[in-house]
Design an enzyme around this catalytic site. Sequence first.
Site, mmCIF file in Angstrom:
data_model
loop_
_atom_site.group_PDB
_atom_site.id
_atom_site.type_symbol
_atom_site.label_atom_id
_atom_site.label_comp_id
_atom_site.label_asym_id
_atom_site.label_seq_id
_atom_site.Cartn_x
_atom_site.Cartn_y
_atom_site.Cartn_z
ATOM 1 C CE LYS A 35 -14.695 22.166 -11.249
ATOM 2 N NZ LYS A 35 -14.042 22.243 -9.930
ATOM 3 C CB SER B 279 -12.285 24.134 -7.810
ATOM 4 O OG SER B 279 -12.643 24.979 -8.881
#
Length: 881
Positions: A810, A767
């Site tokens: 996140k 990511s």
Amino acid sequence: MAKNTDIEHDAHEPAGHGDVRESAVENPSASAVSDGEERATFAPEVAPQTDTESAQGAAQESEPEVQRAGEAEKGVPEKAKAVVPLDELLPQKVHLIPLTGRPIYPGIFTPLLISDEDDVRSVESAYSDSGFIGLCLVKTDTQNPTISDLYEVGSVARIVKKINLPDGGLNVFISTQKRFRIRKHVHHSKPIVAAVQYLSDLIEGDPLEIKALVRGLIGEMKELSENNPLFSEEMRLNMINIDHPGKIADFIASILNISKEEQQRTLEILDVRKRMEEVFVYIKKEKDLLEIQRKIQNDLNSRVEKNQREYFLREELRSIKEELGLTTDPKERDQRKFRALIDSFHFEGEVKEAVESELEKLSLTDPNSPEYSVGRTYLETVLSLPWHAPEKEEYDLKKAQKLLDEDHYGLENVKERIVEYLAVRKLRADTKGSIILLVGPPGVGKTSVGKSIARAIHKPFFRFSVGGISDEAEIKGHRRTYIGALPGKVLQGLKIVKTKAPVFMIDEVDKIGSGARGDPAGALLEVLDPEQNTTFRDHYLDLPFDLSHIVFVLTANSTDPIPRPLLDRAEIIRLSGYIDTEKVEIAKRHLVPKTLEKNGLKRACVSYRKEVLLHLVHSYARESGVRGLEKSLDKLHRKLATEIVLGKRSFDDKCLMDEALIGTFLGKPVFRDDMLKDANKVGTAVGLAWTGMGGDTLLVEAITIPGKASFKLTGQMGAVMKESASIALSWLRRYSAQQRIASPNWFEKRAIHLHIPEGATPKDGPSAGITMTTTLFSLLTQQKVKPRLAMTGELSLTGQVLPIGGLKEKTIAARRGGIKEIIMPKANVRDLDEIPEHVKKGMVFHLVESMEEVLSLAFPKGKRVRAGTAAQSASPETLTG
């Protein structure tokens, strides 16, 4: 100080009267000393003689013995004796001997043990001088009493005989003569000498009343002595022979079990009538005490008789059973106990056959053999399990929801999922168990959520951890062939909760190990699988047991290490970390009161403003959970408690906690906002990462060094992340060549070094692809990335932005780190619905599909592509929280 040894040994024994009466019978002189009134018999100067008609016979009868004693002690011829009145012979100044036990009344013959050196010298001096000593009771026991420590009223005593002891002490035989009152102190300290005034009894009132009182005293004492074995017949006879009312009162007071203060008070009463009335009160107390003792004794006798009767009956029953061959032994008791339990469970099939067979084998086994103990333990284990079907569940869904709200702040999605689960369970009226897997970072409340589920559905709660275990026997038990074999954790828990449908929490399933002793994760499959756990077989039990009614709550920090078959059997509920405002509320509602109580402080002792708690969270406890926050609060309150104990603060003064005081107690902040400052440089960008500990912000930085072309990666990157870095560089070189952003040989003449700080922490995953590409583009174009911007997304080799996981965690980490805008893959738009509104509030989400869109957002004012080519890139979609 002096001790009367007879008094010390038995509180019910009169003060020296046991010896006095014995001496009075065997030695007439002792009787004369006791019964004579206002006369003294001593040698060498005087001879015993009475001045009343009633006492003359006793004095004459005792005269030869006293004379012989005087000659033996003093060595004075018999002709030197004379008769002198007592008052004229008693000295006006006497050496005082402190008494520690009880006062000694006049008319008493008793031994005294003198051990104190000063008292020994005092007795020696008195013996060689007048032959008399004064006896005064000490008010309170002290090591070296002075005259002020003594009662003023005491008894003067003639020293009849003294015996030197090997240890330097004296054993003195004395005969007390008369009361005295200390008039003047001659020597205050030892040896204590005082001038005294002698006191005589006062007999006032009707003689008939005095006589009636005497008869009453004698009658009461006669009744008391008949019921009390401590009063001897000799005492009763001596009491009857005393003809003076005052001496009768003195005698009775000396033999009663009363305190030394009460005896001293009696000694100080000169009015004979009042003295006898006082003694009447003491006799009444003694009779009441004797009545209580008699009642207690009767109760004890009844119990003893009952126990003896039961003992004889049991012995008789045992003898009869032995004669008939019906003796009951421990083995027979075990058989009866196990038979009753087996019948109560109504076993069927395999279980019934197994327990019946085991019971039969036990009946044929010697109780002293090891096999008997093994078989008995097995049956006890089997019969202690909850074999009965569980009762129907009854719980109120509204109360359950209220309970969850009370126990946990935030976690709305989690609580909603749990309430939905309970609602479905209630509608189906299903008592079958289920499997819930709570996944989240440490400290977010996974264990407490499990406890709340148990409370909500009114079931007992049992917890055990499988983290680190590598032996499947911990789950399924050991086989009976092993010494000390035990069932597994599941059956052990059922024995404890005593129900077939509890809530079982299995902690740390993502940390379960495997080794040479089997695979515990595989053993858990049989425990959790609804198709198998209806007939679960523990190795120790080796019988089918139904586990399908158990509600299993599993916890883990991450699902990655958990075997896929195990995940398939569980309903996964994710618990993300808390944002700062949630932590503040949790601290106010739960953590502050908890840590204050833990450290012995009241709730009113400390006050926290919201902004102070926010500073504490932001500077010292940024982790996903609240354990770090709890530790910080605990440390603050420990420091505060220490200052209170040391006197630096008052317990009643309220402490208003502020940032300065937090800094004093906790030291420098653990977390700083340097990342955003560092990110505002060329060649840096902020990414978002997700780990088992929750979400986190990730700074990526890069530099170039003139020289041969190379690409160096540092910061403990994993294999997948290194591949993402290679993809980023390859795409950027191709994109730069297409758009003519840099000269063709720019990459050939520079060594590129890409680094992710916090090198001690391993990092991996795809990511960070767009973040590393943005960092390299910033380095290539010498442009800074837009402030307070973070990004996450996987980059393909063709420049497509691919979806990622952990968006909720996140986003929480980004908000915690002060990020205002997030670039994310458009394919993750559905995941935005899982993020709470209060987390998204005030944040901007840019949904992108290509790397060109990422660059247009990261560098809004800079040159991204060559003129005329920007239109080829699609416009990114922007959402505002």
